[in-house]
Enzyme design. Sequence first.
Site, PDB file in Angstrom:
ATOM      1  N   SER A 114     -22.569  21.082 -13.287  1.00 56.54           N
ATOM      2  CA  SER A 114     -22.003  20.607 -12.019  1.00 56.54           C
ATOM      3  C   SER A 114     -23.013  19.749 -11.287  1.00 56.54           C
ATOM      4  CB  SER A 114     -21.611  21.784 -11.132  1.00 56.54           C
ATOM      5  OG  SER A 114     -22.754  22.330 -10.484  1.00 56.54           O
ATOM      6  N   ASP A 115     -22.522  18.880 -10.419  1.00 58.57           N
ATOM      7  CA  ASP A 115     -23.384  18.281  -9.407  1.00 58.57           C
ATOM      8  C   ASP A 115     -23.744  19.402  -8.434  1.00 58.57           C
ATOM      9  OD1 ASP A 115     -24.791  16.323  -8.064  1.00 58.57           O
ATOM     10  OD2 ASP A 115     -23.138  14.893  -8.066  1.00 58.57           O
ATOM     11  N   CYS A 116     -24.637  19.136  -7.496  1.00 56.76           N
ATOM     12  CA  CYS A 116     -25.102  20.211  -6.607  1.00 56.76           C
ATOM     13  C   CYS A 116     -23.936  20.815  -5.826  1.00 56.76           C
ATOM     14  CB  CYS A 116     -26.156  19.687  -5.651  1.00 56.76           C
ATOM     15  SG  CYS A 116     -26.780  20.950  -4.521  1.00 56.76           S
ATOM     16  N   MET A 117     -23.836  22.143  -5.866  1.00 61.03           N
ATOM     17  CA  MET A 117     -22.742  22.842  -5.196  1.00 61.03           C
ATOM     18  C   MET A 117     -22.976  22.992  -3.696  1.00 61.03           C
ATOM     19  SD  MET A 117     -20.718  23.213  -7.728  1.00 61.03           S
ATOM     20  CE  MET A 117     -19.437  24.319  -7.099  1.00 61.03           C
TER      21      MET A 117
END
Length: 375
Positions: A136-139
């Site tokens: 994922s990209d940063c959550m």
Amino acid sequence: MNLAPVMDVNNNPDNPVIGARSFSSDPDHAATMGCAWASGLRRAGMVDCAKHFPGHGDTQVDSHLALPVIDKDLETLRSCELIPFAKAINEGIQAVMTAHILFPELESEAVPATMSRSVLQGILRGELGFDGLIISDCMMMEAISGNYGTVDGTVAAAKAGVDLMLICHSNPLTAKACIALDQALSNEEAEQSFRRIEKVKKKLKPNLYSLECVGCSQHLEEAERLAQQSLTFVGGPGEQLPSLGDNPLFVGCEPYRSTQAADPSSCDGNLPFTLQAHFGGRALEISPDPDEETIIRVLAHAREHTSLVMSTFNGRQLPNQRKLIESVKSLEIPVILIAMRDPFDLAGMTEKCWCIAAYGLERYFLKQFLSPVYP
């Protein structure tokens, strides 16, 4: 520095976060260049990760700050945005990073691609056949944290098929997410991700190169060579750049964080003062989004000089910088515009101004303007 190859197609000039991070507005060229970058990372024993699936190029919203929406159907995406990802997968990309973007034509639930089984399992794994690591990209980005919550979003991403979730700026949030994942995931779900992570880890070669060589003279020479090759004369009233005369004026804004994904420490200096030290004349440093008084002052000063060289920095995204760019077309002296990041700053300017795209404020870009660029 973020080493993950950006596979996004730069097909929206008003995109506030991709822009010059993309290799091209042409999907085939973006695919070729992105895959070449990924191949280099693999040869160096690193993990290559294509981002931001299924494409972040055609947005006018930065997912660091809000939740973008792309209303495109799958067939449209196949003809453009998915081309670089498909090529990367065919060439053995090890990881793919998801985009925090809503695709209502692909997912009936109001969740972004990061949390969508339709996107990740149906398209990425099913149609494109990707069997590597999904990251994922940063959550903690606002697209997730502000709409779903970092912890709940992390659990939903894992359920959708993300193997490795990034929580980049908070140890307490990371701890809470780990507890929530332990409670929410079945052993089978967790084991599938563990196996993919372990498979990628075994390919790493952390001792292949020494970090002591980073930034060495050989690296800087290569950076200067690439900067020189990338410098682009976009056009102007004549084929040759005009003489600066004996009293040029150099104008540009101070370096600033151009996007939430940018590292402001990578900007090594200000082009106007670099040019003044070399050519003489006068240098003015202005705000990235100058007020009306500053615009009037710059135009008044310019009329007292033999030429104007003005550098822009994401001017298309800042209304007052854009206003200043448009205003210099009225000057009777030669005007040279240099886009130091986003070349779209130069759109519509070549009839009155000589336009150069440089793509960065690092010192190896600045150095190019001290050589025979100027006659």
